[in-house]
Design a protein around this motif. Sequence first.
Motif, mmCIF file in Angstrom:
data_model
loop_
_atom_site.group_PDB
_atom_site.id
_atom_site.type_symbol
_atom_site.label_atom_id
_atom_site.label_comp_id
_atom_site.label_asym_id
_atom_site.label_seq_id
_atom_site.Cartn_x
_atom_site.Cartn_y
_atom_site.Cartn_z
ATOM 1 N N ASN B 330 6.836 95.848 -0.477
ATOM 2 C CA ASN B 330 6.862 94.788 0.533
ATOM 3 C C ASN B 330 5.792 95.064 1.589
ATOM 4 N N SER B 331 5.710 96.317 2.006
ATOM 5 C CA SER B 331 4.773 96.736 3.050
ATOM 6 C C SER B 331 3.319 96.508 2.612
ATOM 7 N N LYS B 334 2.132 92.834 2.524
ATOM 8 C CA LYS B 334 1.726 92.236 3.802
ATOM 9 C C LYS B 334 0.285 92.619 4.150
ATOM 10 N N VAL B 335 -0.080 93.871 3.870
ATOM 11 C CA VAL B 335 -1.461 94.307 4.122
ATOM 12 C C VAL B 335 -2.402 93.490 3.242
ATOM 13 N N ASP B 338 -2.619 89.773 4.454
ATOM 14 C CA ASP B 338 -3.480 89.695 5.646
ATOM 15 C C ASP B 338 -4.955 89.790 5.237
#
Lengths: 126, 418
Positions: B330-331, B334-335, B338
């Motif tokens: 999940n982390s 997001k990177v 973006d």
Amino acid sequence: MKQIRKYLSGASALALLMATAAAHGAPPAGRLLASQCAQCHGTNGQAVSGMEKLAGESEGEIYKELIEMKARIKPDEIMHRQAAGYTDAQIRLIARYFATSGKVSTTTSTTPTTGTASRNKSRGDD
Amino acid sequence: MFSHNRRKLLQASGALAAAGSVPLLARAQVAAPRVVVIGGGFAGATLAKYVRMWNPKIQVTLIEPNPSHVSCILSNLVMTGALGMNAITLRYDTLRSKYGVSLVADRAVGIDAVNRIVTTQNGSRIPYDKLVLAPGIDFDAVPGLDTAVLPHAWQAGPQTLALKGQLDAVPAGGTFVMSIPPAPYRCPPGPYERACLLADSLLRRRRAGRVIVLDANNDVVAEPHTFHTAFRTTYASVIEYRPNSVVSSVDWANKTIHTNWGPIRADGANIIPPQKAGKLVVAAGLLGTNPATRWAPVNPLSYESTVVPHIHVIGDSQGTGQPKSGHMANSQAKVCADALIRYFAGEAPDPAPMTSSACYSPITSKTASWLTVVFGYDAATGLMKPVPNTLAEAPAPSGDHYEDMFGWANNLFADSFS
Ligand SMILES: Cc1cc2nc3c(=O)[nH]c(=O)nc-3n(C[C@H](O)[C@H](O)[C@H](O)COP(=O)(O)OP(=O)(O)OC[C@H]3O[C@@H](n4cnc5c(N)ncnc54)[C@H](O)[C@@H]3O)c2cc1C
């Protein structure tokens, strides 16, 4: 079509162009960092259950809490380890993002998840 | 090339519109940038959601054959019967209805990286400007192992219930053998958690014989304090932990597991095979030319493959050395989201991304432990590195942690899928 052109004149054209620039330009400061809180504290800080909600908390509150956590890590608190991962400047950005994102509309077209923080557990000093 | 031109066109038309000479229409006629995502697990679902949430002008197509995702997280509690399958079944509906993700219920089978087209099993050809691969893991074959008979259940779903069947069928006083593959594998504490819950389950049913844990690693890979303590105290009468033990083959017709230390007779077994990046990652040549590479090398600023441009790899398949967990998947998503948004705006990725992981492991039917770490980008080496003082396991399992586990899982599930 004509309508679009009409709206493109003058001040509204400028506003539209600015909106377009925002949609295509740099993401708001702190957004990516703050999104890393969402796994536990909910998308945009709107926790669905069992965890503290961050959306709408004041910048000062969030900042102070995180700075205190990383200054005095309690071994039994997972959140203290998380706080220790970020510099003071990053924490400032995260706190500011949560404090303002609920009030200023972002580029998102979605509404925040509804949900209740069933347990507003303080992870600071208890 | 294509999308580079597209981007230039976007910028050019924006500039012209700003000059007031060309109606904004010209911009609108340029099609929206297209992101195609393969695999709707924790990585792919989060990526699809966050790209759309952060920039609805980008078109996102998610290719995933299953109608819903069955989470590995909490799946050991389905094995014990504490939870039902519904608790770990996550639907894709919200990605479509709330975020406008286009869902393609199909399996991706080929990637044409030159013309940027994904082909699917049903024969669709889906063009992309940026492709994100999030297919999870694949397994090495273990000689003699038929996973239809002995499920690994390291991907949740029907195998989770089949493993429950294995556990339920162990006779009183019987021997259950489980094996742990060499690191890195999906969910570092996961196998040890499973060993504890197998033992707990057998003890509570007063059927405890032995649980033999064959670990290919030379010591407990994650939360050594927690698991050594559990093995030596709570489960001392049941669990026999054997490090440096590798399963060489399985002969289940004779209920025998062959290892580097000799054969073991078992009444039930859970062999978790060695792991590598998902099949499509390998097929697309994303592992490069070194045959020893098992996970896709990527640039951790954007998760773009360092082998093939415009293909990004997130979640368990990527090879940055960060732990393979759903929280981390999940982390990373997001990177990556973006970075994709910035890319379509003609910008470089965020130069200092942060990621994190958290795993809650039930140790008994009432207590849990946790493991956490925060990673930051190290510009000097170009690697993601654990931030000092953030890698930690809970000092001891507790009922509070067990309760927090559900709060964490509910939020992680919702942040990824709804
Ligand atoms: C027992 C156990 C316990 C765990 N506990 C935790 C925990 O406490 N905390 C934690 O954070 N993590 C935990 N994990 C790890 C976590 O489940 C994984 O790290 C996570 O699922 C990885 O996400 P992913 O998106 O990379 O892969 P997956 O979740 O496996 O998703 C991959 C998806 O891709 C799809 N796919 C594959 N190939 C194709 C194709 N060709 N075309 C289309 N779709 C395709 C699959 O159908 C699947 O839906 C645990 C794992 C296990 C096994």
